[in-house]
Write an enzyme that holds these catalytic residues in place. Structure first.
Site, PDB file in Angstrom:
ATOM      1  CB  CYS A  15     -20.968  32.663  -1.180  1.00  0.00           C
ATOM      2  SG  CYS A  15     -21.826  31.797  -2.115  1.00  0.00           S
TER       3      CYS A  15
HETATM    4  N1  LIG Z   1     -24.959  28.084  -2.811  1.00  0.00           N
HETATM    5  C1  LIG Z   1     -25.102  29.478  -3.029  1.00  0.00           C
HETATM    6  O1  LIG Z   1     -26.143  29.932  -2.066  1.00  0.00           O
HETATM    7  C2  LIG Z   1     -24.678  30.340  -3.998  1.00  0.00           C
HETATM    8  C3  LIG Z   1     -25.184  31.687  -4.062  1.00  0.00           C
HETATM    9  C4  LIG Z   1     -24.577  32.425  -5.223  1.00  0.00           C
HETATM   10  C5  LIG Z   1     -23.646  31.867  -5.756  1.00  0.00           C
HETATM   11  N2  LIG Z   1     -22.870  30.828  -5.799  1.00  0.00           N
HETATM   12  C6  LIG Z   1     -22.219  30.320  -6.769  1.00  0.00           C
HETATM   13  O2  LIG Z   1     -22.656  29.438  -7.714  1.00  0.00           O
HETATM   14  C7  LIG Z   1     -21.621  28.444  -7.984  1.00  0.00           C
HETATM   15  C8  LIG Z   1     -22.073  27.140  -7.928  1.00  0.00           C
HETATM   16  O3  LIG Z   1     -22.476  26.677  -6.458  1.00  0.00           O
HETATM   17  P1  LIG Z   1     -23.431  25.813  -5.888  1.00  0.00           P
HETATM   18  O4  LIG Z   1     -23.763  26.166  -4.510  1.00  0.00           O
HETATM   19  O5  LIG Z   1     -24.573  25.647  -6.820  1.00  0.00           O
HETATM   20  O6  LIG Z   1     -22.688  24.471  -5.924  1.00  0.00           O
HETATM   21  P2  LIG Z   1     -23.066  23.087  -5.842  1.00  0.00           P
HETATM   22  O7  LIG Z   1     -21.865  22.191  -5.287  1.00  0.00           O
HETATM   23  O8  LIG Z   1     -24.272  22.751  -5.111  1.00  0.00           O
HETATM   24  O9  LIG Z   1     -23.400  22.562  -7.240  1.00  0.00           O
HETATM   25  C9  LIG Z   1     -22.396  22.313  -8.403  1.00  0.00           C
HETATM   26  C10 LIG Z   1     -22.931  21.206  -9.454  1.00  0.00           C
HETATM   27  O10 LIG Z   1     -21.831  21.254 -10.278  1.00  0.00           O
HETATM   28  C11 LIG Z   1     -21.893  19.738 -10.857  1.00  0.00           C
HETATM   29  N3  LIG Z   1     -20.364  20.048 -11.742  1.00  0.00           N
HETATM   30  C12 LIG Z   1     -19.367  20.325 -11.113  1.00  0.00           C
HETATM   31  N4  LIG Z   1     -18.337  20.164 -12.304  1.00  0.00           N
HETATM   32  C13 LIG Z   1     -18.980  19.964 -13.264  1.00  0.00           C
HETATM   33  C14 LIG Z   1     -18.629  19.860 -14.445  1.00  0.00           C
HETATM   34  N5  LIG Z   1     -17.715  20.079 -15.225  1.00  0.00           N
HETATM   35  N6  LIG Z   1     -19.688  19.595 -15.646  1.00  0.00           N
HETATM   36  C15 LIG Z   1     -21.047  19.232 -14.876  1.00  0.00           C
HETATM   37  N7  LIG Z   1     -21.233  19.236 -13.649  1.00  0.00           N
HETATM   38  C16 LIG Z   1     -20.456  19.813 -12.835  1.00  0.00           C
HETATM   39  C17 LIG Z   1     -21.532  19.238  -9.498  1.00  0.00           C
HETATM   40  O11 LIG Z   1     -21.707  17.850  -9.459  1.00  0.00           O
HETATM   41  C18 LIG Z   1     -22.725  19.654  -8.579  1.00  0.00           C
HETATM   42  O12 LIG Z   1     -23.920  19.110  -8.768  1.00  0.00           O
HETATM   43  C19 LIG Z   1     -20.391  28.909  -7.225  1.00  0.00           C
HETATM   44  O13 LIG Z   1     -19.498  29.819  -7.987  1.00  0.00           O
HETATM   45  C20 LIG Z   1     -20.941  29.709  -6.188  1.00  0.00           C
HETATM   46  O14 LIG Z   1     -20.001  30.409  -5.656  1.00  0.00           O
HETATM   47  C21 LIG Z   1     -23.703  29.928  -4.864  1.00  0.00           C
END
Ligand SMILES: NC(=O)c1ccc[n+]([C@@H]2O[C@H](COP(=O)([O-])OP(=O)(O)OC[C@H]3O[C@@H](n4cnc5c(N)ncnc54)[C@H](O)[C@@H]3O)[C@@H](O)[C@H]2O)c1
Length: 435
Positions: free
Chosen positions: A272
């Site tokens: 992030c």
């Molecule tokens: N990790 C954090 O602490 C956090 C906190 C707040 C916001 N965010 C935001 O949330 C969003 C997700 O982050 P995350 O950390 O959960 O990511 P992540 O990489 O942990 O998980 C994303 C998942 O999406 C799947 N994926 C990707 N493309 C796909 C598709 N087209 N169809 C189906 N599945 C698909 C991937 O295989 C993966 O399992 C980002 O925008 C991030 O900025 C993350």
């Protein structure tokens, strides 16, 4: 069709919740929806993740497998088949939003997910985007795609943006107790969005548009990036003045108003804070605005690994050694304490820089037993066990991540030289250099 049928289904928990992207954000959300009684369909393009989830296994350290097993009993099923999204009344999108090669937003995961949903969209669904992004994404990118199916947003189908505020590893806050901001494309969208989230979080914060909700998330993360930049700059000044910045922060934190502590470190990490600010930088250019605070903070924070390397070089030099040929142990390679997430980890940047300078690198991280495959980094290493004897063999021990699981007294007693980038050691020790 109005949103009334959808709202009734959400209210009596007959609605099926589809979550696209079962990662750090999607998994805890799934657990919470199943906990309150909804059936959840978890859709992820990574079929190995899908198989693990269906076997009741977790792939994220702080989410225990028994929670996944329990959610399976409560009505959770994972699939890689987007066609099954038709079963879902609510579709929540939690896919990555990284940066491209030139620090421009890479929305390909979001648009890819939405494009693959299009053939299966139906009347009466709500779609919520949770991935962090620039203001306008939901309106400009999602709405036209959805409406290309003939469904009208706000009338046939409902669309909101509701940013995720997950803080992995922070046990003080859980999904239920973290207020959730939500903005809709229309009033009917917002009404459905509030109904979607009000059963799983204690407090939904409605805002007037999806753009406000998108900008809110960016403000929160940019606020962190800028304050970390400020405190990193203060650290450099304090170091020159022989003042311990952590002692200063502890003292300043006693002020009961107007001061929020932020902590310096070896550089930004995680999915992030190093990334999200540049989403706004990119978008602001469209309006002829140069985001000076954001870029200055990025510059200061981005210079931290090199500053730490200088501290290591001068500390080793003091005992007559160059970095070249020195045995250096990195403690903690996750981007922050008590998690197994290595995305954008400053420790890994430090490992690269030290290796380039000829150091022999080892690492210890109780959360990461083996250095994983990463697209930009490759180390054929496994975490070593910390003992008095092994600690004494290293020329330098670098605390990159202050995991609680480390025995800091053992480290202090047996390491020849410690570079402490996290303010672990209070007071002065002859073998500790604060960096
Ligand atoms: N990790 C954090 O602490 C956090 C906190 C707040 C916001 N965010 C935001 O949330 C969003 C997700 O982050 P995350 O950390 O959960 O990511 P992540 O990489 O942990 O998980 C994303 C998942 O999406 C799947 N994926 C990707 N493309 C796909 C598709 N087209 N169809 C189906 N599945 C698909 C991937 O295989 C993966 O399992 C980002 O925008 C991030 O900025 C993350």
């Amino acid at each position: 069709m109005s949103n009334k049928e959808l709202i009734a289904k959400l209210n009596n928990k007959n609605a099926v919740i589809g979550i696209i992207g079962m990662g750090y954000v999607g998994l805890p959300l799934m657990l919470r929806f199943t906990e309150v009684g909804y059936s959840v369909l978890g859709i992820d393009s990574d079929s190995s993740r899908v198989s693990k989830l269906n076997e009741g296994l977790s792939y994220i350290e702080h989410i225990q497998s028994d929670k996944i097993t329990l959610s399976r009993k409560r009505g959770f099923v994972a699939t890689a088949d987007m066609a099954r999204s038709v079963e879902a009344d609510a579709i929540i999108i939690c896919v990555p939003t990284p940066l491209g090669a030139h620090q421009e937003p890479d929305l390909s995961f979001v648009t890819g997910a939405v494009d693959s949903l299009l053939p299966y969209l139906r009347r009466g669904q709500i779609i919520s985007l949770e991935s962090t992004t620039y203001p306008g994404t939901t309106y400009d990118e999602l709405k036209p795609r959805i409406e290309s199916t003939g469904l009208i947003v706000g009338k046939d189908i409902f669309l909101v943006f509701s940013p995720e505020r997950e803080d992995p590893g922070n046990t003080s806050f859980i999904t239920k107790t973290i207020p959730k901001v939500c903005g809709g494309i229309t009033e009917a969208c917002l009404e459905a969005g509030i109904e979607l989230y009000k059963h799983v979080v204690d407090h939904v914060v409605p805002v007037s548009s999806t753009q406000v909700a998108e900008m809110t998330k960016l403000l929160e993360n940019i606020y962190r990036a800028v304050n970390i930049g400020l405190v990193n700059e203060m650290k450099i000044i304090a170091d020159k003045m022989n003042i311990d910045i952590h002692e200063v922060i502890r003292a300043a934190s006693t002020k009961p108003f107007g001061f929020v502590p932020y902590y310096p470190g070896p550089g930004l990490g995680g999915h992030c804070i190093p990334i999200d600010p540049y989403y706004l930088t990119w978008k602001a250019r469209e309006y002829g605005i140069h985001t000076r605070f954001i870029e200055l903070a990025g510059e200061v924070n981005g210079a931290m690994p090199a500053w730490v390397i200088n501290k290591i070089a001068s500390a080793l030099n003091y005992s007559g050694k160059p970095i070249n040929g020195s045995n250096i142990l990195i403690l903690g390679i996750a981007y922050k304490k008590n998690v197994d997430d290595m995305r954008e980890s400053a420790s890994v940047v430090l490992m690269e820089l030290l290796r380039e300078s000829g150091a022999e690198i080892s690492y210890s991280d109780p959360h990461i037993p083996t250095f994983p495959e990463m697209s930009e980094h490759s180390f054929n290493l496994s975490s070593i066990q910390l003992t008095a004897d092994t600690l004494a063999t290293f020329d330098c021990v670098l605390i990159g991540t202050n995991h609680d699981a480390f025995d800091y007294s053992l480290i202090q007693e047996h390491a020849k030289l410690i570079i402490d980038t996290r303010g672990v050691y209070v007071g002065s020790y002859s073998n500790v250099v604060k960096a």
